[in-house]
Design a protein around this motif. Structure first.
Motif, PDB file in Angstrom:
ATOM      1  N   LEU A 106     -20.632  50.715  61.813  1.00 42.96           N
ATOM      2  CA  LEU A 106     -19.890  51.865  61.335  1.00 42.96           C
ATOM      3  C   LEU A 106     -20.133  52.059  59.840  1.00 42.96           C
ATOM      4  O   LEU A 106     -20.493  51.114  59.132  1.00 42.96           O
ATOM      5  CB  LEU A 106     -18.391  51.665  61.593  1.00 42.96           C
ATOM      6  CG  LEU A 106     -17.985  51.445  63.052  1.00 42.96           C
ATOM      7  CD1 LEU A 106     -16.474  51.247  63.152  1.00 42.96           C
ATOM      8  CD2 LEU A 106     -18.433  52.597  63.936  1.00 42.96           C
ATOM      9  N   PRO A 107     -19.965  53.268  59.317  1.00 45.76           N
ATOM     10  CA  PRO A 107     -20.161  53.508  57.878  1.00 45.76           C
ATOM     11  C   PRO A 107     -19.278  52.598  57.027  1.00 45.76           C
ATOM     12  O   PRO A 107     -18.102  52.403  57.319  1.00 45.76           O
ATOM     13  CB  PRO A 107     -19.757  54.977  57.721  1.00 45.76           C
ATOM     14  CG  PRO A 107     -19.993  55.580  59.070  1.00 45.76           C
ATOM     15  CD  PRO A 107     -19.648  54.509  60.053  1.00 45.76           C
ATOM     16  N   ASN A 108     -19.871  52.008  56.003  1.00 43.99           N
ATOM     17  CA  ASN A 108     -19.172  51.107  55.083  1.00 43.99           C
ATOM     18  C   ASN A 108     -18.605  49.881  55.791  1.00 43.99           C
ATOM     19  O   ASN A 108     -17.623  49.289  55.338  1.00 43.99           O
ATOM     20  CB  ASN A 108     -18.031  51.849  54.353  1.00 43.99           C
ATOM     21  CG  ASN A 108     -18.514  53.062  53.593  1.00 43.99           C
ATOM     22  OD1 ASN A 108     -19.515  52.994  52.876  1.00 43.99           O
ATOM     23  ND2 ASN A 108     -17.819  54.178  53.752  1.00 43.99           N
ATOM     24  N   ASP A 109     -19.229  49.491  56.884  1.00 42.10           N
ATOM     25  CA  ASP A 109     -18.761  48.338  57.658  1.00 42.10           C
ATOM     26  C   ASP A 109     -19.964  47.519  58.129  1.00 42.10           C
ATOM     27  O   ASP A 109     -20.027  47.091  59.283  1.00 42.10           O
ATOM     28  CB  ASP A 109     -17.929  48.822  58.854  1.00 42.10           C
ATOM     29  CG  ASP A 109     -17.196  47.683  59.570  1.00 42.10           C
ATOM     30  OD1 ASP A 109     -16.688  46.783  58.856  1.00 42.10           O
ATOM     31  OD2 ASP A 109     -17.139  47.696  60.803  1.00 42.10           O
ATOM     32  N   GLU A 110     -20.911  47.287  57.215  1.00 41.32           N
ATOM     33  CA  GLU A 110     -22.163  46.632  57.583  1.00 41.32           C
ATOM     34  C   GLU A 110     -21.975  45.204  58.071  1.00 41.32           C
ATOM     35  O   GLU A 110     -22.810  44.679  58.817  1.00 41.32           O
ATOM     36  CB  GLU A 110     -23.134  46.630  56.392  1.00 41.32           C
ATOM     37  CG  GLU A 110     -23.690  47.990  56.023  1.00 41.32           C
ATOM     38  CD  GLU A 110     -22.688  48.865  55.282  1.00 41.32           C
ATOM     39  OE1 GLU A 110     -21.634  48.329  54.875  1.00 41.32           O
ATOM     40  OE2 GLU A 110     -22.953  50.071  55.113  1.00 41.32           O
ATOM     41  N   ASN A 111     -20.889  44.557  57.695  1.00 44.23           N
ATOM     42  CA  ASN A 111     -20.642  43.178  58.125  1.00 44.23           C
ATOM     43  C   ASN A 111     -19.772  43.093  59.375  1.00 44.23           C
ATOM     44  O   ASN A 111     -19.442  41.995  59.827  1.00 44.23           O
ATOM     45  CB  ASN A 111     -19.979  42.389  56.983  1.00 44.23           C
ATOM     46  CG  ASN A 111     -20.887  42.259  55.772  1.00 44.23           C
ATOM     47  OD1 ASN A 111     -22.101  42.104  55.909  1.00 44.23           O
ATOM     48  ND2 ASN A 111     -20.299  42.346  54.584  1.00 44.23           N
ATOM     49  N   GLY A 112     -19.404  44.230  59.921  1.00 47.32           N
ATOM     50  CA  GLY A 112     -18.566  44.240  61.113  1.00 47.32           C
ATOM     51  C   GLY A 112     -19.373  44.266  62.397  1.00 47.32           C
ATOM     52  O   GLY A 112     -20.572  43.960  62.420  1.00 47.32           O
ATOM     53  N   ARG A 113     -18.724  44.667  63.469  1.00 48.03           N
ATOM     54  CA  ARG A 113     -19.385  44.722  64.766  1.00 48.03           C
ATOM     55  C   ARG A 113     -20.361  45.902  64.846  1.00 48.03           C
ATOM     56  O   ARG A 113     -20.197  46.917  64.181  1.00 48.03           O
ATOM     57  CB  ARG A 113     -18.348  44.895  65.881  1.00 48.03           C
ATOM     58  CG  ARG A 113     -17.584  43.632  66.220  1.00 48.03           C
ATOM     59  CD  ARG A 113     -16.613  43.917  67.353  1.00 48.03           C
ATOM     60  NE  ARG A 113     -16.052  42.693  67.901  1.00 48.03           N
ATOM     61  CZ  ARG A 113     -15.167  42.658  68.885  1.00 48.03           C
ATOM     62  NH1 ARG A 113     -14.743  43.793  69.434  1.00 48.03           N
ATOM     63  NH2 ARG A 113     -14.717  41.510  69.340  1.00 48.03           N
ATOM     64  N   VAL A 114     -21.355  45.717  65.699  1.00 46.35           N
ATOM     65  CA  VAL A 114     -22.226  46.829  66.071  1.00 46.35           C
ATOM     66  C   VAL A 114     -21.536  47.573  67.204  1.00 46.35           C
ATOM     67  O   VAL A 114     -21.244  47.015  68.253  1.00 46.35           O
ATOM     68  CB  VAL A 114     -23.611  46.332  66.518  1.00 46.35           C
ATOM     69  CG1 VAL A 114     -24.461  47.500  67.008  1.00 46.35           C
ATOM     70  CG2 VAL A 114     -24.299  45.595  65.381  1.00 46.35           C
ATOM     71  N   ILE A 115     -21.244  48.855  66.971  1.00 47.68           N
ATOM     72  CA  ILE A 115     -20.470  49.654  67.919  1.00 47.68           C
ATOM     73  C   ILE A 115     -21.408  50.595  68.672  1.00 47.68           C
ATOM     74  O   ILE A 115     -22.260  51.253  68.068  1.00 47.68           O
ATOM     75  CB  ILE A 115     -19.390  50.469  67.183  1.00 47.68           C
ATOM     76  CG1 ILE A 115     -18.443  49.523  66.433  1.00 47.68           C
ATOM     77  CG2 ILE A 115     -18.610  51.353  68.153  1.00 47.68           C
ATOM     78  CD1 ILE A 115     -17.703  48.556  67.328  1.00 47.68           C
ATOM     79  N   PRO A 116     -21.267  50.687  69.991  1.00 46.81           N
ATOM     80  CA  PRO A 116     -22.153  51.575  70.769  1.00 46.81           C
ATOM     81  C   PRO A 116     -21.868  53.042  70.493  1.00 46.81           C
ATOM     82  O   PRO A 116     -20.818  53.407  69.967  1.00 46.81           O
ATOM     83  CB  PRO A 116     -21.814  51.210  72.225  1.00 46.81           C
ATOM     84  CG  PRO A 116     -20.415  50.695  72.168  1.00 46.81           C
ATOM     85  CD  PRO A 116     -20.295  49.978  70.853  1.00 46.81           C
TER      86      PRO A 116
END
Length: 252
Positions: A106-116
Motif C-alpha cells: 500500500l502507499p507509504n506502507d512499504e514495510n507492511g503486507r503485500v495486499i492483492p
C-alpha cells in the motif's frame, strides 16, 4: 471483456487511488435495473420486488467512469450476487484468467503486507478473495466506520457511471418497449457508445463522493510474499488499521 495486461490493471488501480484514496482497487461492480415493458410469454421472470418489469445490467467500471465489462439480460428476480457469480466476468476473475497482478504494498506502507488487487462492491455481494465489501452496518467501531467511508468513495464510481449513462442515453428514463433480445442489444450498444464518448469527449461531472459525509455513507491465508493470498476479511481488517494511520489519513 476486453483483454487487459498487468500494466492496464495497475493504471486503473492508480487512477482509483488518485480519485478516491482507496488503494489496489481495479474496479467497482454493481447492478442497474433497466425498466422494460413486460416481455411476451415471460411470466413473472422479469418482475421485480419494485413492482415493475426489468432486466439487470451488471457492470464492472474503472475509475474514469468507463465500463470494463458488462453482463446484460438477467432476470429481475435475481440478486446482484447471483447475477455476478454466473457472469463470465466473475468466472474469469475467480479463475485468475484476467492477467491481474498478484498484489503490491500500500502507499507509504512499504514495510507492511503485500495486499492483492480487488474489485469493490456493496453489501449485496458475498465475501470473496476477489471482492471487497463493506463492514456490516451494526456495531461499527471507529476504524470500521472509516473503512466503510473510504470504501463508499471507491464504490460510488459505479453509481456515478450509471448516472452518466442514463443522462446521456435518455432511453433509460422510460420502460424499453421491445422484445428482450433487442432490449439487450440496445443496452450493450449504449454501454459501448458511453465508453467511446468518455474516451473522445469526456463528460463534465461533479464528483460528489468527495463530499460524502462520514455519518451518512451506505453501507485472503497469511501472506509473506506476492504469490500468497490473504483472505478478504483479513484485507478488510488490515485496510481498516491502515486508513487510520497518519500517513494514510485524509480530511473528511
Amino acid at each position: 471483456m476486453a483483454n487487459k495486461q498487468e500494466e492496464d490493471w495497475i493504471q486503473i488501480a492508480d487512477e482509483f487511488y488518485q480519485r478516491t484514496n482507496f488503494p489496489n482497487v481495479i474496479g467497482a461492480i454493481d447492478g442497474k435495473h433497466i425498466r422494460m415493458v413486460k416481455p411476451q410469454h415471460s411470466g413473472s421472470s422479469f418482475y421485480n420486488y419494485k413492482k415493475y418489469f426489468l432486466c439487470v445490467l451488471m457492470t464492472w467500471t474503472d475509475a474514469d467512469y468507463k465500463f470494463v465489462s458488462i453482463d446484460v439480460g438477467a432476470f429481475g428476480t435475481s440478486s446482484d450476487s447471483e447475477i455476478f457469480k454466473s457472469s463470465n466476468m466473475s468466472k474469469r476473475l475467480i479463475a485468475n484468467q484476467l492477467d491481474i497482478p498478484d498484489g503490491r504494498h500500500l502507499p507509504n506502507d512499504e514495510n507492511g503486507r503485500v495486499i492483492p488487487f480487488y474489485v469493490v462492491g456493496d453489501e449485496a455481494f458475498g465475501l470473496s478473495s476477489k471482492i471487497l465489501r463493506p463492514n456490516a452496518k451494526r456495531n461499527l467501531n471507529y476504524t470500521k466506520r472509516i473503512f466503510n467511508y473510504r470504501h463508499t468513495r471507491a464504490r460510488r464510481i459505479v453509481e456515478c457511471t450509471f448516472g452518466i449513462l442514463a443522462n446521456k442515453w435518455r432511453i433509460f428514463y422510460r420502460p424499453i418497449d421491445v422484445n428482450i433480445d433487442f432490449c439487450v442489444q440496445i443496452i450493450k450498444a449504449c454501454c459501448i457508445l458511453h465508453n467511446y464518448v468518455r474516451v473522445k469527449d469526456g463528460i463534465q461531472i461533479q464528483d460528489t463522493f468527495y463530499e460524502c459525509p462520514l455519518s451518512n455513507f451506505r453501507t485472503r491465508n497469511n501472506m509473506s510474499g506476492v504469490t500468497n493470498n490473504i483472505s478478504e476479511l483479513n484485507v478488510r481488517q488490515y485496510l481498516s488499521s491502515y486508513f487510520v494511520t497518519p500517513h494514510s489519513s485524509i480530511s473528511i
